[in-house]
Structure formats: C-alpha cells, structure tokens
Design an enzyme around this catalytic site. Structure first.
Site, PDB file in Angstrom:
ATOM      1  N   ASP A   1       0.884  -1.089   0.137  1.00 13.89           N
ATOM      2  CA  ASP A   1      -0.029   0.067  -0.064  1.00 13.89           C
ATOM      3  C   ASP A   1       0.780   1.092  -0.061  1.00 13.89           C
ATOM      4  O   ASP A   1       1.012   2.127   0.979  1.00 13.89           O
ATOM      5  CB  ASP A   1      -1.132   0.030   1.214  1.00 13.89           C
ATOM      6  CG  ASP A   1      -1.841  -1.190   1.102  1.00 13.89           C
ATOM      7  OD1 ASP A   1      -2.352  -1.533   0.022  1.00 13.89           O
ATOM      8  OD2 ASP A   1      -2.441  -1.716   2.093  1.00 13.89           O
TER       9      ASP A   1
ATOM     10  N   LYS B   1       0.329  -8.051  -2.029  1.00 19.77           N
ATOM     11  CA  LYS B   1      -1.031  -7.442  -2.777  1.00 19.77           C
ATOM     12  C   LYS B   1      -0.704  -6.318  -3.205  1.00 19.77           C
ATOM     13  O   LYS B   1      -0.362  -5.219  -2.661  1.00 19.77           O
ATOM     14  CB  LYS B   1      -1.845  -7.359  -1.428  1.00 19.77           C
ATOM     15  CG  LYS B   1      -3.295  -6.813  -1.812  1.00 19.77           C
ATOM     16  CD  LYS B   1      -4.239  -6.221  -0.881  1.00 19.77           C
ATOM     17  CE  LYS B   1      -3.650  -4.564  -0.531  1.00 19.77           C
ATOM     18  NZ  LYS B   1      -4.623  -3.760   0.258  1.00 19.77           N
TER      19      LYS B   1
ATOM     20  N   ASP C   1      -5.721  -6.847  -5.572  1.00 18.62           N
ATOM     21  CA  ASP C   1      -7.010  -6.416  -5.181  1.00 18.62           C
ATOM     22  C   ASP C   1      -7.772  -5.378  -5.685  1.00 18.62           C
ATOM     23  O   ASP C   1      -7.691  -4.196  -5.327  1.00 18.62           O
ATOM     24  CB  ASP C   1      -6.877  -6.192  -3.742  1.00 18.62           C
ATOM     25  CG  ASP C   1      -7.748  -6.094  -2.786  1.00 18.62           C
ATOM     26  OD1 ASP C   1      -8.909  -6.497  -3.086  1.00 18.62           O
ATOM     27  OD2 ASP C   1      -7.882  -5.501  -1.730  1.00 18.62           O
TER      28      ASP C   1
ATOM     29  N   LYS D   1     -11.168  -5.390  -6.556  1.00 19.84           N
ATOM     30  CA  LYS D   1     -12.523  -5.488  -6.069  1.00 19.84           C
ATOM     31  C   LYS D   1     -13.460  -5.000  -7.434  1.00 19.84           C
ATOM     32  O   LYS D   1     -14.380  -4.120  -7.341  1.00 19.84           O
ATOM     33  CB  LYS D   1     -12.696  -4.573  -5.132  1.00 19.84           C
ATOM     34  CG  LYS D   1     -11.933  -4.742  -3.731  1.00 19.84           C
ATOM     35  CD  LYS D   1     -12.146  -3.843  -2.882  1.00 19.84           C
ATOM     36  CE  LYS D   1     -11.637  -4.200  -1.447  1.00 19.84           C
ATOM     37  NZ  LYS D   1     -10.008  -3.924  -1.571  1.00 19.84           N
TER      38      LYS D   1
ATOM     39  N   HIS E   1     -16.300  -4.845  -9.889  1.00 25.54           N
ATOM     40  CA  HIS E   1     -17.800  -4.784  -9.682  1.00 25.54           C
ATOM     41  C   HIS E   1     -18.390  -3.984 -10.932  1.00 25.54           C
ATOM     42  O   HIS E   1     -18.094  -2.838 -10.963  1.00 25.54           O
ATOM     43  CB  HIS E   1     -17.982  -3.948  -8.413  1.00 25.54           C
ATOM     44  CG  HIS E   1     -19.473  -4.081  -7.910  1.00 25.54           C
ATOM     45  ND1 HIS E   1     -20.090  -3.883  -6.676  1.00 25.54           N
ATOM     46  CD2 HIS E   1     -20.556  -4.582  -8.691  1.00 25.54           C
ATOM     47  CE1 HIS E   1     -21.196  -3.892  -6.621  1.00 25.54           C
ATOM     48  NE2 HIS E   1     -21.839  -4.486  -7.838  1.00 25.54           N
ATOM     49  N   ASP E   2     -18.981  -4.574 -11.739  1.00 26.85           N
ATOM     50  CA  ASP E   2     -19.265  -3.949 -13.149  1.00 26.85           C
ATOM     51  C   ASP E   2     -20.198  -5.097 -13.975  1.00 26.85           C
ATOM     52  O   ASP E   2     -20.676  -6.159 -13.341  1.00 26.85           O
ATOM     53  CB  ASP E   2     -18.205  -3.908 -14.162  1.00 26.85           C
ATOM     54  CG  ASP E   2     -18.488  -2.560 -14.905  1.00 26.85           C
ATOM     55  OD1 ASP E   2     -19.482  -2.545 -15.549  1.00 26.85           O
ATOM     56  OD2 ASP E   2     -17.568  -1.538 -14.842  1.00 26.85           O
ATOM     57  N   ILE E   3     -20.697  -4.728 -15.055  1.00 27.72           N
ATOM     58  CA  ILE E   3     -21.590  -5.881 -15.892  1.00 27.72           C
ATOM     59  C   ILE E   3     -20.655  -7.169 -16.199  1.00 27.72           C
ATOM     60  O   ILE E   3     -19.516  -6.803 -16.247  1.00 27.72           O
ATOM     61  CB  ILE E   3     -22.012  -5.144 -17.019  1.00 27.72           C
ATOM     62  CG1 ILE E   3     -20.712  -4.635 -18.109  1.00 27.72           C
ATOM     63  CG2 ILE E   3     -22.852  -3.720 -16.843  1.00 27.72           C
ATOM     64  CD1 ILE E   3     -21.523  -4.178 -19.553  1.00 27.72           C
TER      65      ILE E   3
ATOM     66  N   ASN F   1     -19.726  -8.798 -18.632  1.00 22.56           N
ATOM     67  CA  ASN F   1     -18.699  -8.891 -19.861  1.00 22.56           C
ATOM     68  C   ASN F   1     -17.466  -8.043 -19.548  1.00 22.56           C
ATOM     69  O   ASN F   1     -16.701  -8.518 -19.770  1.00 22.56           O
ATOM     70  CB  ASN F   1     -19.421  -7.986 -20.932  1.00 22.56           C
ATOM     71  CG  ASN F   1     -18.512  -8.567 -22.358  1.00 22.56           C
ATOM     72  OD1 ASN F   1     -18.218  -9.500 -22.570  1.00 22.56           O
ATOM     73  ND2 ASN F   1     -18.309  -7.358 -23.064  1.00 22.56           N
TER      74      ASN F   1
ATOM     75  N   THR G   1     -13.773  -4.623   5.824  1.00 20.54           N
ATOM     76  CA  THR G   1     -13.315  -4.805   7.264  1.00 20.54           C
ATOM     77  C   THR G   1     -13.346  -3.392   7.819  1.00 20.54           C
ATOM     78  O   THR G   1     -13.197  -3.273   8.958  1.00 20.54           O
ATOM     79  CB  THR G   1     -11.850  -5.439   7.617  1.00 20.54           C
ATOM     80  OG1 THR G   1     -11.012  -4.561   6.607  1.00 20.54           O
ATOM     81  CG2 THR G   1     -11.887  -6.804   6.944  1.00 20.54           C
TER      82      THR G   1
ATOM     83  N   GLN H   1      -9.394   0.229  10.111  1.00 22.94           N
ATOM     84  CA  GLN H   1     -10.232  -0.945   9.960  1.00 22.94           C
ATOM     85  C   GLN H   1     -11.025  -1.425  11.462  1.00 22.94           C
ATOM     86  O   GLN H   1     -10.471  -0.909  12.514  1.00 22.94           O
ATOM     87  CB  GLN H   1      -9.359  -2.140   9.621  1.00 22.94           C
ATOM     88  CG  GLN H   1      -9.007  -1.962   8.276  1.00 22.94           C
ATOM     89  CD  GLN H   1      -7.936  -3.199   7.942  1.00 22.94           C
ATOM     90  OE1 GLN H   1      -7.101  -3.551   8.407  1.00 22.94           O
ATOM     91  NE2 GLN H   1      -8.207  -3.454   6.631  1.00 22.94           N
TER      92      GLN H   1
ATOM     93  N   ARG I   1       0.890  -2.674   7.393  1.00 24.17           N
ATOM     94  CA  ARG I   1       1.673  -1.715   8.285  1.00 24.17           C
ATOM     95  C   ARG I   1       2.903  -2.545   9.217  1.00 24.17           C
ATOM     96  O   ARG I   1       3.797  -2.011   9.512  1.00 24.17           O
ATOM     97  CB  ARG I   1       1.006  -0.940   9.248  1.00 24.17           C
ATOM     98  CG  ARG I   1       0.125   0.332   8.143  1.00 24.17           C
ATOM     99  CD  ARG I   1      -0.585   1.013   9.234  1.00 24.17           C
ATOM    100  NE  ARG I   1      -1.587   1.843   8.211  1.00 24.17           N
ATOM    101  CZ  ARG I   1      -2.698   1.769   7.902  1.00 24.17           C
ATOM    102  NH1 ARG I   1      -3.408   0.715   8.256  1.00 24.17           N
ATOM    103  NH2 ARG I   1      -3.699   2.775   7.240  1.00 24.17           N
TER     104      ARG I   1
END
Length: 239
Positions: A16, A37, A64, A66, A68-70, A72, A126, A197, A218
């Site tokens: 990160d 990651k 990572d 994430k 989130h879409d249609i 195709n 989280t 978190q 961290r």
C-alpha cells in the site's frame, strides 16, 4: 504444515504505497517467493507494469481490484489479469449471480490455458461494522449475516474463495467447506493500532479460525526491518 500437522497460512504483504519505487524497494528487502497484494492505489499509479515486474521477479501477486461491473466487463478484466500472471484476484460478491458466474467462467478458461488464477469474493469490507452497514443495507443488517449470504453466493457460482475478517472466517469454512479459500485482511500484531479497520485480529487468532492467507500491511511495511517482521509473523503462525 507445522509440527502438529496444522496448515500454516500464507502471509501476503500489502504494497500500500503511493509510488512504485517505494513498493519495489520493500520487495527487494524481502525473501523471494513472498506473496504481495497490489491494491487500487498502486495499480492506478503504476498500472500493469508493476504486476509484470513482480511476476518476472518470481513473486506471487494478489491483485486486489474489487471488480464490480457488468458481467462482460468483469470477464474481460479477469482475462487481462490472468495474462499478467496474477494468482489471486478480487471481485465484489454484491455484483450478483450473473456477474459472479461470468467471472468464474473467465477464470476457468484462463486456467485451461495454463493460468494459476483464482478468484476471491469481497463480502463485507473490514472498515464496516453492524452500525455502518445499516445505512447501506437497511435496519437490522448484521455483518455476520451479510458475509454468510455473500460467501454462499460466491461458492454457488464457482468463485474459489472469499475475503472476510477473521471474525467470520470459521463460519465461512463451516458453511462453504475447507477447500473454499478465506483471505483475511485486518491483521494486527498485539499492541498495534487498528487505524481505519474495525474488525481486526492477530496472526495467531487468524490461524486458529482457519484462514488460508493473511494480508499484513503496516506491521511489516513500516517496521524498521521488514524482513525480520515478516519472519516473526511466520514464526508465530508456525508455532
């Protein structure tokens, strides 16, 4: 496996960082074969080359994003990630059945072509707890219920595992089976701050809950000696 025959979870170091140079400097200080990651910030700044660099250097990459879409669009992104050599990739379970089936189909196609890509469903972040879930999902919403429902949907649609806090890990394993992977972020050493978190746990607690992978940020990346910090966590997990 440790000496008592228990499976030891794999540690994934969270890169990160706001710039690729910082991330690669940390990678240089850690052993070969370590998992990393790559999240939204680093991928947005550095793009696919950072993943390609890690893979070429023999590192294992958990991308990572994430997704989130249609259906195709998500399928296309999964095929692209497979081409990069990514080993783990996240999709939002809240994307629904059609999206998840399309995602698992794309991942399966990539494996038939030699990819080692496996998909993980994001259940409930989280950073959320019961109170913060209510404005999103309505009165009476509970994290435990939402995680269980979304993990079950992921398993039914062919997704390989889920991302959840340690608190829900054992319930997911019982409901979805031991082969259903669980990746747990929110890992903190004793005495560490929780930062942004809310559902956190120590490495030992995560192992006891049955987690397959632990995402640690961290506690390693900000340690004076990251290599020693990583080895301390691995030793705690193997003890």
């Amino acid at each position: 496996m440790n000496d008592s025959g228990q499976r030891v979870p794999e540690v994934i170091v969270a890169l990160d960082f706001p710039a690729p140079a910082e991330a690669l400097e940390l990678v240089r200080r850690l052993p070969e074969g370590t998992w990393y990651k790559v999240g939204l910030e680093l991928f947005t700044r550095a793009g696919p080359p950072i993943v390609e660099r890690l893979v070429e250097d023999g590192r294992h990459v958990f991308l990572d994003l994430k997704l989130h879409d249609i259906p195709n669009t998500v399928s296309g992104a999964i095929r692209a990630a497979a081409d990069l050599g990514v080993r783990l990739l996240t999709v939002h379970a809240a994307g629904g059945e059609s999206m998840l089936r399309a995602a698992s189909g794309a991942a399966e196609d990539s494996r038939s072509d030699g990819s080692g890509l496996r998909l993980l469903a994001i259940t409930v972040l989280t950073s959320l707890d019961d109170d913060s879930l209510v404005p999103i999902m309505g009165p009476g919403s509970r994290v435990e219920d939402a995680v269980g429902r979304l993990a079950g949907l992921a398993r039914e649609t062919g997704i390989d595992g889920a991302v959840s806090s340690v608190a829900e890990c054992r319930a997911i394993k019982l409901a979805c089976g031991e082969s259903f992977l669980v990746v747990t972020p929110g890992i903190r050493l004793v005495g560490d701050e929780t930062h942004d978190q809310k559902r956190v746990a120590t490495p030992a607690v995560a192992r006891a809950a049955g987690a397959d992978y632990l995402v640690v940020g961290r506690a390693i990346t900000r340690a004076p000696h990251p290599d020693e910090a990583l080895e301390r966590i691995r030793a705690e997990l193997a003890d």
